[in-house]
Structures are given as structure tokens and as C-alpha cells.
Motif scaffolding. Structure first.
Motif, short mmCIF file in Angstrom:
data_model
loop_
_atom_site.label_atom_id
_atom_site.label_comp_id
_atom_site.label_asym_id
_atom_site.label_seq_id
_atom_site.Cartn_x
_atom_site.Cartn_y
_atom_site.Cartn_z
N THR A 1 0.85 -1.18 0.00
CA THR A 1 0.00 0.00 0.00
C THR A 1 0.89 1.24 0.00
OG1 THR A 1 -0.06 0.11 2.41
CG2 THR A 1 -1.78 -1.20 1.33
N ARG B 1 -2.39 -4.61 3.91
CA ARG B 1 -3.22 -3.58 4.53
C ARG B 1 -3.11 -3.59 6.06
NH1 ARG B 1 -6.82 -5.26 0.27
NH2 ARG B 1 -7.02 -3.58 -1.24
N GLU B 2 -3.20 -4.77 6.65
CA GLU B 2 -3.30 -4.84 8.10
C GLU B 2 -1.95 -4.76 8.79
OE1 GLU B 2 -6.20 -4.70 9.57
OE2 GLU B 2 -7.18 -4.68 7.60
#
Length: 320
Positions: free
Chosen positions: A88, A123-124
Motif C-alpha cells: 500500500t 493492509r493490516e
């Protein structure tokens, strides 16, 4: 040469979590039993039929299902493999890297579910994921695949620092990651910061007597097909060679290990032995063995799967 197993006394501390499986998990296992997935491993002939079909129509390995906001860059390894880096925008300044090694019995290609898991980590955990598209059997075997994977890891660690590299593998990819770490150690190189092994297979001969009963309960895997996949992966090597059977290699000086398995997984006795051998070698190890969970439960949409993924995020967030 037989597979090295540990004593009953060493295994005794590795008991399944006593909690009963959630209703969501029970429903999912019931659904898996209704699907024809297990038939694909019901015989050696069934595996060979899949190999022939994929030779005629190779599966697409390009990233799929990542969703929005994931940047993708394609590179090439020293061995000539396609390698994808995903991240990201928030991870641009983050040095932490995850090398993800997909499952599929060494003869099936990476699939959308694997890419969704990669995107979850992006993402996490806000990490950069390196996803090698390693060549499949029967064209590629353990003799070449393990050293090439080890060399890919070594090159990445030289570039970004070993303390910034974690290996996450599932199923066959977890076995490959463990064998590659053993190769790195034997070659005198520094280890990655951690190994996360999701439903690893340590012995593809599946020769333990208790695995016959486990196979009857496993909704996804069966012994004849797993043995055939292991035979192809071994190629000219003996099935007990450490490249094929990482349980037969030393566990000395390996990085901290986190292992996930369930009692419906054909390979869960291997996972217990991995944990016991790591502990005996002084390697920090955390075994998440869950009652009534199938192969690769850590990636499934169940409470147990979410708990496993949360544990993986904790591993990625820890300072070593």
C-alpha cells in the motif's frame, strides 16, 4: 533413511486447544465435505490428470483479487522466476518485508485466495510482500527449488536487512520456506527474523499409522494424492531427503517459528514434531493447534481463522 520423529514425551506438551470449534467452522467443514476438493487428491492418477490439464492450459499467476490501493511491481529472481512486490502507499517508508510462499502441493499455481491473503497482510500489517512465482512440478523439483528459494531470501536480506524479512508460507509453501531456511543456515547465511508456517507438511510420504484415521476426517486432503505430489516434488531425490522432508534436517539456529494446524489436517502430527524439534534445538516456537480445524484454517472466514490471522499480525509487529 527414515523420517526423524520425536519421542512421545517431547510431544506431550503439544496438545490441541481444548475449545470446541465454532459453529461457523463446523458449517464450513461440512460444506467442504460436500465439495469435490478432496477427490483431486484421492489417487495418484487424479493428480496426474490435473498436471496434464495444467500443462495444456497453464493457470494464470498474475495478481488477482488484491482490491484497491495495492501497488504491484513485477521483478525477476536470479533464477528467472517472476516475482511480485505488493504494498500500500502507507508502506512506502516501511522496511518490513514478508516473503509469501503459496501452497498447492508444488503442482498447482498461486490462486486468488492466496492473493487476497497477501493483500490482507499489505493492509493490516503495512508490510511489503514479496511473492515469488516458483516453477511447479514435474518440471521443477526440490533439488533446484529449495536452493533457489534460499538464494532469493538471501538476496532480499542482503538488500533490506535480515531483521526486516519474515517468511510466511502456507501448506507446500510453508514446507518450502522451512527447507529454504535450513539451506540458508547450512550455507552460512543470516536467518530471516521469523518463520510463519500455515499448515506445513514435513513429510510427504505420509507414512505415520495415525494419518490413516486423520485422512478419513480431513475434508481437503487424501493420502494417495499427497504421496504422488511428494513423489513428483522429490524427483531424483529420496523422499526422506531434507529438501523434500524438512523434518529430517536439523532445527538448530533457525529463526523463531509460529506454526498453525488443526486436528482435521492430515499434516498435524508433522506440525507437532516440528514444534518439538524446534523447542529441543532452542528455537522459540509457538504452535497454534486447534481442535476440529482443517488444513489452512488460518486463511478461512471463521472465528478461528480470524484469531490465527491476528496472531500472524502480532508476529509481524514484534521487534526481534
Amino acid at each position: 533413511m527414515s523420517v526423524e520423529t520425536v519421542s512421545m514425551a517431547q510431544q506431550a506438551e503439544w496438545l490441541p486447544d481444548p475449545a470446541a470449534p465454532s459453529w461457523q467452522s463446523r458449517c464450513l467443514v461440512g460444506l467442504l465435505r460436500l465439495l469435490p476438493i478432496k477427490k483431486r487428491l484421492a489417487s495418484g492418477a487424479a493428480v496426474q490428470q490435473q498436471v496434464r490439464a495444467m500443462a495444456l492450459r497453464p493457470m494464470c499467476y498474475e495478481p488477482a483479487g488484491l482490491g484497491r490501493g495495492i501497488e504491484v511491481e513485477r521483478m525477476e529472481s536470479a533464477a528467472g522466476w517472476p516475482v511480485y512486490e505488493t504494498a500500500t502507499a502507507a508502506a512506502r517508508g516501511n522496511a518490513r518485508h514478508v516473503v509469501f510462499l503459496h501452497g498447492g502441493g508444488f503442482f498447482r499455481e498461486i490462486v486468488r485466495a492466496h492473493w487476497r491473503f497477501v493483500a490482507y497482510l499489505n493492509r493490516e500489517a503495512v508490510v511489503r510482500c514479496i511473492v515469488p512465482i516458483y516453477p511447479l512440478t514435474p518440471g521443477s523439483t526440490a533439488r533446484d527449488l529449495v536452493p533457489a528459494t534460499g538464494e532469493l531470501l538471501r538476496e532480499l536480506m542482503d538488500r533490506v536487512g535480515a531483521e526486516n524479512v519474515t517468511v510466511v508460507g502456507n501448506s507446500a509453501g510453508a514446507a518450502l520456506g522451512l527447507a529454504a531456511a535450513q539451506w540458508i543456515r547450512d550455507a552460512g547465511h543470516e536467518q530471516p527474523r521469523a518463520l510463519v508456517l500455515i499448515s506445513p507438511g514435513g513429510d510427504f510420504s505420509v507414512s505415520r499409522p495415525e494419518q490413516i484415521a486423520i485422512a478419513a476426517r480431513d475434508p481437503l486432503q487424501d493420502i494417495p494424492g499427497v504421496r504422488e505430489a511428494g513423489r513428483m516434488y522429490a524427483g531424483e531425490l529420496d523422499a526422506s531427503h531434507p529438501y523434500v522432508c524438512p523434518l529430517n534436517a536439523s532445527f538448530e539456529r533457525l529463526p523463531p517459528m509460529t506454526i498453525f494446524s488443526g486436528t482435521l489436517d492430515l499434516f498435524y502430527p508433522d506440525c507437532i514434531d516440528m514444534a518439538a524439534k524446534a523447542r529441543a534445538a532452542g528455537v522459540p516456537v509457538d504452535l497454534h493447534l486447534r481442535q476440529g480445524q482443517p488444513h489452512n484454517y488460518a486463511a478461512m472466514p471463521t472465528p478461528e481463522g480470524r484469531e490465527a490471522r491476528a496472531a500472524i499480525l502480532r508476529v509481524l509487529a514484534e521487534d526481534r
